[in-house]
Design a protein around this motif. Structure first.
Motif, short mmCIF file in Angstrom:
data_model
loop_
_atom_site.label_atom_id
_atom_site.label_comp_id
_atom_site.label_asym_id
_atom_site.label_seq_id
_atom_site.Cartn_x
_atom_site.Cartn_y
_atom_site.Cartn_z
N ARG A 6 0.86 -1.19 0.00
CA ARG A 6 0.00 0.00 0.00
C ARG A 6 0.89 1.23 0.00
O ARG A 6 1.90 1.29 0.71
CB ARG A 6 -0.94 0.04 1.21
N ASP A 7 0.51 2.21 -0.80
CA ASP A 7 1.27 3.45 -0.81
C ASP A 7 0.34 4.61 -1.15
O ASP A 7 -0.73 4.41 -1.73
CB ASP A 7 2.45 3.40 -1.79
N PHE A 103 8.61 -0.76 5.59
CA PHE A 103 7.69 0.34 5.92
C PHE A 103 8.47 1.65 5.83
O PHE A 103 9.51 1.78 6.46
CB PHE A 103 7.11 0.17 7.32
N ILE A 117 3.83 7.60 1.76
CA ILE A 117 3.90 6.43 2.65
C ILE A 117 3.92 5.20 1.77
O ILE A 117 3.13 5.09 0.83
CB ILE A 117 2.70 6.36 3.61
N GLN A 118 4.80 4.26 2.08
CA GLN A 118 4.83 3.00 1.35
C GLN A 118 5.08 1.87 2.34
O GLN A 118 6.05 1.90 3.10
CB GLN A 118 5.92 3.00 0.28
N VAL A 119 4.21 0.87 2.34
CA VAL A 119 4.35 -0.27 3.23
C VAL A 119 4.18 -1.55 2.41
O VAL A 119 3.36 -1.62 1.50
CB VAL A 119 3.32 -0.24 4.39
N ASP A 128 -1.99 -3.09 6.52
CA ASP A 128 -3.10 -2.18 6.79
C ASP A 128 -2.91 -1.40 8.08
O ASP A 128 -3.19 -0.19 8.13
CB ASP A 128 -4.42 -2.96 6.86
N PHE A 131 0.04 1.20 7.64
CA PHE A 131 -0.35 2.23 6.67
C PHE A 131 -1.37 3.19 7.29
O PHE A 131 -1.21 4.41 7.23
CB PHE A 131 -0.92 1.58 5.42
#
Length: 266
Positions: A6-7, A103, A117-119, A128, A131
């Protein structure tokens, strides 16, 4: 590559020392709990997480060994350019983030496209939770800069510039035409002034948009006893600049009219 990612780009927020502390506490807690869980499950050592920092200021970059050192640089710097928190596993570092947990939150005052943000992880719940946790902290610093940082602002600047150019050309016509003894001197001087303004407006428009970008940045780093001083100094300089510019323009038009009057229609 990890199964889940997720980003999201981050826009229009202010960063305080308290926000940086919250991000550090959140990621440190995540690091501790994740590593304890890995030890209990007997996972490979290269899956353990490690929190790292990067701060760039005054055209220099540093990798502090702990958060207190980052705080010291943050408070003493003249201009903060970038702050990065990275929580990586050794496996992620070795494989260039192809495998393992990763992360990261990157805050860049220079480049809006470099603020995100990038996880990434094989655990969807982990992705989740981290993020959403980081995003929730950032949302506390949301500001109103989006009111200026949009395409409508560019349209307003364009329209305001045309109106200003029209008024300026009228003033030029009123100042110069009495000194020129030719038919329709006002119309001629007005059109001439407006033509000059039209050819310079493209450059002026770019400078105004750059000034708005500088005054209302995507990311603003706020530090005690420094941010308010910057705002006051910018407003003071801008006010003086506008006053001097208007005075010069008025005097130049009067001087130009008197000079042209000696040679045109005499």
């Amino acid at each position: 590559m990890a199964n889940y990612l997720r980003d999201e780009f981050l826009e229009n927020f202010s960063v305080t020392e308290q926000m940086l502390e919250q991000i550090n506490e959140f990621l440190t807690e995540r690091e501790t709990k994740a590593n304890e869980k890995l030890k209990e499950s007997g996972a490979e050592p290269d899956q353990e997480l490690m929190l790292n920092y990067i701060i760039r200021f005054d055209n220099r970059g540093y990798k502090p060994t702990d958060f207190s050192e980052l705080q010291k640089h943050y408070s003493q710097a003249n201009s903060i350019e970038r702050v990065i928190f990275t929580l990586d596993s050794a496996q992620s570092v070795k494989t260039n983030r192809m495998y393992g947990e990763h992360f990261e939150i990157k805050i860049d005052a220079k480049d809006p496209r470099n603020t995100f943000i990038q996880v990434s992880s094989d655990d969807s719940d982990s992705v989740d939770s981290v993020f959403c946790g980081l995003l929730e902290i950032i949302k506390k610093g949301k500001n109103k800069n989006w009111l200026v940082r949009n395409t409508w602002s560019q349209l307003i600047v364009q329209i305001a510039g045309v109106v200003f150019g029209f008024i300026l050309s009228l003033i030029a016509g009123l100042q110069i035409s009495p000194h020129i003894n030719i038919e329709n001197s006002f119309v001629i001087t007005f059109l001439f002034a407006f033509l000059i303004f039209s050819n310079t407006w493209g450059f002026l428009n770019q400078q105004i948009l750059r000034f708005l970008e500088f005054s209302f940045p995507n990311v603003r780093f706020i530090r005690q006893d420094k941010s308010s001083l910057n705002w006051l100094s910018q407003a003071f300089v801008a006010g003086i600049f506008v006053a001097i510019t208007l005075l010069i323009i008025s005097n130049v038009f009067g001087w130009l009219g008197s000079i042209l009057g000696k040679y045109i229609g005499a």
